[in-house]
Design a protein around this motif. Structure first.
Motif, PDB file in Angstrom:
ATOM      1  N   LEU A   1       0.825  -1.207   0.000  1.00 43.20           N
ATOM      2  CA  LEU A   1       0.000   0.000   0.000  1.00 43.20           C
ATOM      3  C   LEU A   1       0.861   1.259   0.000  1.00 43.20           C
ATOM      4  O   LEU A   1       0.488   2.281  -0.585  1.00 43.20           O
ATOM      5  CB  LEU A   1      -0.931   0.006   1.218  1.00 43.20           C
ATOM      6  N   GLU A   2       2.015   1.184   0.645  1.00 42.55           N
ATOM      7  CA  GLU A   2       2.886   2.350   0.715  1.00 42.55           C
ATOM      8  C   GLU A   2       3.527   2.662  -0.640  1.00 42.55           C
ATOM      9  O   GLU A   2       4.006   3.772  -0.858  1.00 42.55           O
ATOM     10  CB  GLU A   2       3.950   2.122   1.791  1.00 42.55           C
ATOM     11  N   GLU A   3       3.536   1.665  -1.541  1.00 43.45           N
ATOM     12  CA  GLU A   3       4.092   1.884  -2.872  1.00 43.45           C
ATOM     13  C   GLU A   3       3.072   2.517  -3.822  1.00 43.45           C
ATOM     14  O   GLU A   3       3.449   3.074  -4.856  1.00 43.45           O
ATOM     15  CB  GLU A   3       4.551   0.539  -3.472  1.00 43.45           C
ATOM     16  N   ILE A   4       1.784   2.413  -3.454  1.00 45.62           N
ATOM     17  CA  ILE A   4       0.726   2.992  -4.294  1.00 45.62           C
ATOM     18  C   ILE A   4       0.702   4.505  -4.091  1.00 45.62           C
ATOM     19  O   ILE A   4       0.997   5.009  -3.017  1.00 45.62           O
ATOM     20  CB  ILE A   4      -0.638   2.368  -3.933  1.00 45.62           C
ATOM     21  N   GLU A   5       0.317   5.204  -5.122  1.00 47.62           N
ATOM     22  CA  GLU A   5       0.259   6.673  -5.065  1.00 47.62           C
ATOM     23  C   GLU A   5      -0.467   7.128  -3.804  1.00 47.62           C
ATOM     24  O   GLU A   5      -1.608   6.756  -3.543  1.00 47.62           O
ATOM     25  CB  GLU A   5      -0.498   7.202  -6.284  1.00 47.62           C
TER      26      GLU A   5
END
Length: 300
Positions: free
Chosen positions: A290-294
């Motif tokens: 989730l932290e990699e998603i915008e």
């Protein structure tokens, strides 16, 4: 309700005390009283498990086994309650939760969870205490060592906490759309609920279908919302023989979305994952993903 029975390996897995050490304690201090089946196989009951969990907790916190052996069951339990009220190490709390499960003690279980949530926050309590605890319980439930009533008792209490936490995350618009569901026949939704909490806490929209979602319902909701992501957890259904076929099917049916899969039937299995399917080995991986998603910028 069927009585739970445990092998010495079950006691080892739940308490963290090696089977060899348990046998020494049994012989030297008469701490345990194993029963025998009609075919002379040794087994232990809930009282034995509660005792060894309490003994393990005291021993790990500096009590010598020779001193513990001189205490009666009530003295041991009272000391453990005092200890878990004042200490907040993760292993101690996992032991205490396990004892609460065996005793079906809702008040004690709730107090342990609430205390840790106040101290560490909901997310860290789930990651560091609840998940390791439920991982232990899940393995033993699948092997039949844990009574289904005990597993249901724990799951429902954790589920209640998760639903309250999810309701506290207010969606403010923006972000990505995640459609969360369990396959038909799948009822184990703790991991999916926690994923819903994490996703909402990052500001994304969650469409939550929950347990045992019929394929036709999933297709209708998918067409209606067109989510960028789907997520499912496969614990017991579909069975191992059908998992690959199921993954291939949802990959093709929802080929315009990225699909996240996890669960006992996925983790560590010899499966081929299509390009739009990503396997998550642990709930921490979902958080990292989730932290990699915008990121979603939310108003304070």
């Amino acid at each position: 309700m069927n009585v739970s029975t445990y092998s010495i390996k079950d006691l080892e897995q739940l308490s963290g005390i090696k089977a060899h050490t348990l046998r020494i304690w049994e012989q030297r201090y008469n701490l345990l009283s194993p029963k025998r089946t009609e075919t002379n196989i040794r087994f232990y009951d809930d009282d034995d498990l509660k005792l060894i969990l309490n003994v393990a907790l005291l021993n790990e916190n500096g009590f010598k086994i020779s001193k513990i052996a001189k205490m009666d069951v009530r003295e041991i339990r009272d000391e453990v309650v005092r200890m878990t009220d004042r200490t907040l190490t993760h292993d101690d709390q996992i032991h205490a939760l396990t004892i609460s499960m065996i005793e079906i003690d809702e008040e004690r279980f709730d107090k342990i969870l609430s205390t840790n949530i106040l101290k560490f926050g909901f997310e860290q309590t789930m990651l560091n205490i609840v998940y390791p605890f439920m991982s232990k319980i899940g393995v033993l439930w699948q092997t039949g060592a844990i009574n289904p009533a005990q597993e249901h008792f724990i799951s429902n209490l954790v589920r209640q906490k998760l639903i309250v936490a999810i309701d506290g995350q207010v969606y403010k618009g923006g972000g990505k759309k995640f459609l969360l569901f369990l396959p038909e026949g799948e009822l184990h939704e703790i991991s999916l609920l926690f994923a819903a909490y994490l996703i909402k806490s990052k500001g994304h929209k969650v469409i939550y279908l929950g347990q045992s979602t019929p394929k036709s319902d999933l297709e209708i909701i998918y067409r209606m919302h067109q989510p960028q992501y789907l997520m499912t957890v496969i614990t017991s259904s579909p069975g191992a023989e059908q998992v690959q076929e199921y993954i291939n099917d949802i990959s093709f049916s929802y080929r315009d979305s990225e699909i996240i899969v996890s669960g006992y039937q996925v983790i560590g299995q010899d499966l081929d994952f299509p390009a739009n399917v990503k396997a998550m080995n642990y709930i921490r991986n979902i958080k990292e993903y989730l932290e990699e998603i915008e990121p979603v910028f939310q108003e304070k």
